[in-house]
Design an enzyme around this catalytic site. Structure first.
Site, PDB file in Angstrom:
ATOM      1  CB  CYS A 167      -0.931   0.009   1.198  1.00  0.00           C
ATOM      2  SG  CYS A 167      -1.889  -1.496   1.357  1.00  0.00           S
ATOM      3  CG  HIS A 221      -6.449   2.141   0.817  1.00  0.00           C
ATOM      4  ND1 HIS A 221      -5.300   2.663   0.245  1.00  0.00           N
ATOM      5  CD2 HIS A 221      -6.006   1.148   1.669  1.00  0.00           C
ATOM      6  CE1 HIS A 221      -4.240   2.033   0.724  1.00  0.00           C
ATOM      7  NE2 HIS A 221      -4.650   1.109   1.568  1.00  0.00           N
TER       8      HIS A 221
HETATM    9  N1  COA Z   1     -16.820   2.231   4.443  1.00  0.00           N
HETATM   10  C1  COA Z   1     -18.093   2.623   4.241  1.00  0.00           C
HETATM   11  N2  COA Z   1     -18.988   1.903   3.559  1.00  0.00           N
HETATM   12  C2  COA Z   1     -18.582   0.751   3.028  1.00  0.00           C
HETATM   13  C3  COA Z   1     -17.259   0.293   3.177  1.00  0.00           C
HETATM   14  C4  COA Z   1     -16.368   1.078   3.920  1.00  0.00           C
HETATM   15  N3  COA Z   1     -15.123   0.671   4.126  1.00  0.00           N
HETATM   16  N4  COA Z   1     -17.136  -0.885   2.531  1.00  0.00           N
HETATM   17  C5  COA Z   1     -18.338  -1.144   1.992  1.00  0.00           C
HETATM   18  N5  COA Z   1     -19.197  -0.180   2.296  1.00  0.00           N
HETATM   19  C6  COA Z   1     -20.613  -0.162   1.953  1.00  0.00           C
HETATM   20  C7  COA Z   1     -20.873  -0.591   0.535  1.00  0.00           C
HETATM   21  O1  COA Z   1     -21.069   0.510  -0.333  1.00  0.00           O
HETATM   22  C8  COA Z   1     -22.131  -1.381   0.678  1.00  0.00           C
HETATM   23  O2  COA Z   1     -23.237  -0.485   0.762  1.00  0.00           O
HETATM   24  P1  COA Z   1     -24.631  -0.821   0.017  1.00  0.00           P
HETATM   25  O3  COA Z   1     -25.058  -2.132   0.597  1.00  0.00           O
HETATM   26  O4  COA Z   1     -25.496   0.337   0.386  1.00  0.00           O
HETATM   27  O5  COA Z   1     -24.271  -0.916  -1.414  1.00  0.00           O
HETATM   28  C9  COA Z   1     -22.023  -2.060   2.021  1.00  0.00           C
HETATM   29  O6  COA Z   1     -21.177  -1.173   2.781  1.00  0.00           O
HETATM   30  C10 COA Z   1     -21.457  -3.452   1.966  1.00  0.00           C
HETATM   31  O7  COA Z   1     -20.354  -3.423   1.095  1.00  0.00           O
HETATM   32  P2  COA Z   1     -19.608  -4.687   0.569  1.00  0.00           P
HETATM   33  O8  COA Z   1     -18.771  -4.255  -0.587  1.00  0.00           O
HETATM   34  O9  COA Z   1     -20.546  -5.836   0.394  1.00  0.00           O
HETATM   35  O10 COA Z   1     -18.652  -4.994   1.798  1.00  0.00           O
HETATM   36  P3  COA Z   1     -17.700  -6.203   1.950  1.00  0.00           P
HETATM   37  O11 COA Z   1     -18.191  -6.992   3.106  1.00  0.00           O
HETATM   38  O12 COA Z   1     -17.477  -6.919   0.660  1.00  0.00           O
HETATM   39  O13 COA Z   1     -16.337  -5.488   2.328  1.00  0.00           O
HETATM   40  C11 COA Z   1     -14.742  -4.809   3.962  1.00  0.00           C
HETATM   41  C12 COA Z   1     -16.194  -4.703   3.488  1.00  0.00           C
HETATM   42  C13 COA Z   1     -14.551  -3.873   5.118  1.00  0.00           C
HETATM   43  C14 COA Z   1     -14.456  -6.253   4.417  1.00  0.00           C
HETATM   44  C15 COA Z   1     -13.798  -4.463   2.778  1.00  0.00           C
HETATM   45  O14 COA Z   1     -14.086  -3.164   2.326  1.00  0.00           O
HETATM   46  C16 COA Z   1     -12.340  -4.565   3.184  1.00  0.00           C
HETATM   47  O15 COA Z   1     -11.754  -5.646   3.149  1.00  0.00           O
HETATM   48  N6  COA Z   1     -11.709  -3.434   3.555  1.00  0.00           N
HETATM   49  C17 COA Z   1     -10.298  -3.434   3.937  1.00  0.00           C
HETATM   50  C18 COA Z   1      -9.427  -3.237   2.736  1.00  0.00           C
HETATM   51  C19 COA Z   1      -7.971  -3.424   3.094  1.00  0.00           C
HETATM   52  O16 COA Z   1      -7.599  -4.303   3.859  1.00  0.00           O
HETATM   53  N7  COA Z   1      -7.094  -2.606   2.504  1.00  0.00           N
HETATM   54  C20 COA Z   1      -5.687  -2.676   2.740  1.00  0.00           C
HETATM   55  C21 COA Z   1      -5.354  -2.032   4.031  1.00  0.00           C
HETATM   56  S1  COA Z   1      -3.750  -2.437   4.633  1.00  0.00           S
END
Ligand code: COA
Length: 385
Positions: free
Chosen positions: A85, A332
């Site tokens: 990242c 991100h």
């Molecule tokens: N913040 C705010 N809203 C979010 C969000 C976030 N981080 N991630 C998803 N949403 C929203 C989506 O728009 C969706 O809304 P909707 O139902 O109204 O369309 C809902 O929340 C569910 O989203 P979805 O894409 O199904 O979530 P997910 O369960 O597939 O993924 C996480 C959620 C947190 C697990 C995923 O975003 C993730 O893994 N994040 C971390 C990424 C990471 O590790 N990056 C590297 C860092 S070192």
């Protein structure tokens, strides 16, 4: 070494951009950047491209060639940079070194990632952790940062509410950024009531899975002066690495690589945390913003949480943090993040940040981190008019 300035920036909308291929995202950011700088394509000599994992996300390697070709820059020197990242920050540092050395005058630093392209994003991201000792045992990035959060809570008494306040603040800033993926305000109750991802981190404690690209153009300070614009000089650059695995570190509540990179950047710049007017930190998870602010020296260990809840890091506060919305609200796209942070500082320092403008901003700091702290870059920029 020559003094180097940032002379232009471009950034795409961040989000789930199913209709925009990787190469188009990159080309859009480059086109916007060159237009902003007022520089022709034929003047650009080299590009450093930050991207974490286009091979896994998109099945596309040999990125430097294909991306410069589609950006209308075929033939220039181009190199892809990977540091998880922190790929964008590392690309920016390489571009700075190329101009500072005198080898080239006009050098692009770009970053791109298209994480929504059908691949398993959680798996792709996990390749930046220790495969043998972390990933094979089921740990994901939310899980690794959850361990850091638990350790920080245990050591300093940090609470779930204080973590939530980081997300609330960054979404408030992101609501002012038209390029943000989630430009909506949220409340503490939203964060605390959201589905749990890895205890104590819920959905709104996590940065999202994003597509996007950003670009900045670097040139010697004399060139920037000749363009008649405010001169945004790169005052300090720090880069450091550390163990990838959390269990190899002495204290899991800390991310020491940030302090190591910050020390180098501050020493080179000849300034300290008190001389900085705004900060972009790597808030991949809410806990990361707090720990990074402490490692950077903006707060004593264990004090960033209370300061955040008191509004000190909000727009209008003592030291505004993540005015762009941060990784949490802006999004991100991992390889693009480090460049997007520099783009935000450039807009702020040149007075072009619109509704999220920090008044009289003169010096800004950007901190970009790989994985759970295996690598980090810190850059300090200063404007003179
Ligand atoms: N913040 C705010 N809203 C979010 C969000 C976030 N981080 N991630 C998803 N949403 C929203 C989506 O728009 C969706 O809304 P909707 O139902 O109204 O369309 C809902 O929340 C569910 O989203 P979805 O894409 O199904 O979530 P997910 O369960 O597939 O993924 C996480 C959620 C947190 C697990 C995923 O975003 C993730 O893994 N994040 C971390 C990424 C990471 O590790 N990056 C590297 C860092 S070192």
């Amino acid at each position: 070494m020559r003094d180097v300035a940032v002379i232009g920036m471009g950034i795409t909308k961040f989000g789930e951009l199913w209709r925009s291929p990787l190469r188009d995202l990159h080309a859009e950011a480059v086109a916007d950047c060159l237009a902003d700088a007022g520089i022709e394509r034929r003047q650009v000599q080299s590009a450093w491209i930050g991207c974490m994992s286009s091979g896994l996300f998109n099945g596309q390697e040999h990125l430097a060639s294909i991306l410069t070709d589609y950006a209308g820059l075929a033939g220039i020197a181009a190199t892809r940079v990977e540091s998880a990242c922190a790929s964008g920050g590392a690309a920016f540092r390489a571009a700075w070194l190329e101009v500072a050395s005198g080898a080239s005058d006009y050098v692009l630093a770009t970053g791109v990632e298209k994480m929504n392209d059908g691949a398993d994003a959680t798996y792709c991201l996990s390749t930046a952790a220790d495969q043998e000792y972390e990933v094979y045992h089921g740990v994901t990035f939310p899980g690794l940062y959850a361990m850091i959060a638990k350790a920080h809570m245990h050591k300093w008494g940090t609470t779930r509410e204080q973590l939530a306040d980081v997300a609330v603040k960054n979404h408030r800033h992101g609501a002012l950024n038209p390029k943000a993926q989630f430009p909506q305000e949220i409340t503490r109750a939203t964060v605390l009531g959201a589905v749990m991802v890895a205890s104590p981190l819920g959905l709104f404690d996590c940065s999202p899975v994003s597509d996007g690209a950003a670009a900045v153009l670097l040139a010697p300070v004399e060139v920037a002066r000749a363009l008649g614009k405010p001169v945004v000089r790169i005052l300090g650059s720090g880069h450091a690495t550390d163990t990838i695995a959390l269990h190899d570190r002495a204290d899991v509540s800390r991310i020491p690589v940030v302090q190591a990179a910050a020390r180098r950047a501050f020493a080179m710049a000849g300034v300290g945390p008190r001389d900085i007017d705004l900060v972009e930190v790597h808030d991949c998870f809410t806990i990361a913003e707090l720990v990074c602010l402490e490692e950077l020296g903006f707060f004593e260990p264990g004090k960033a949480a209370a300061a955040t809840s008191a509004g000190e890091t909000a727009l209008g506060g003592r030291i505004p943090v993540n005015t762009s919305g941060g990784l949490k609200s802006k999004g991100h796209p991992v390889g693009a993040t480090g460049i997007a942070q520099i783009a935000e500082l450039y807009e702020q320092l040149t007075g072009k940040a619109g509704k999220r403008q920090v008044k009289d901003a003169r010096r800004g700091l950007a901190q970009n981190m790989g994985g759970s702290g295996g690598s980090c870059t810190v850059h300090i920029l200063e404007v003179s008019r």
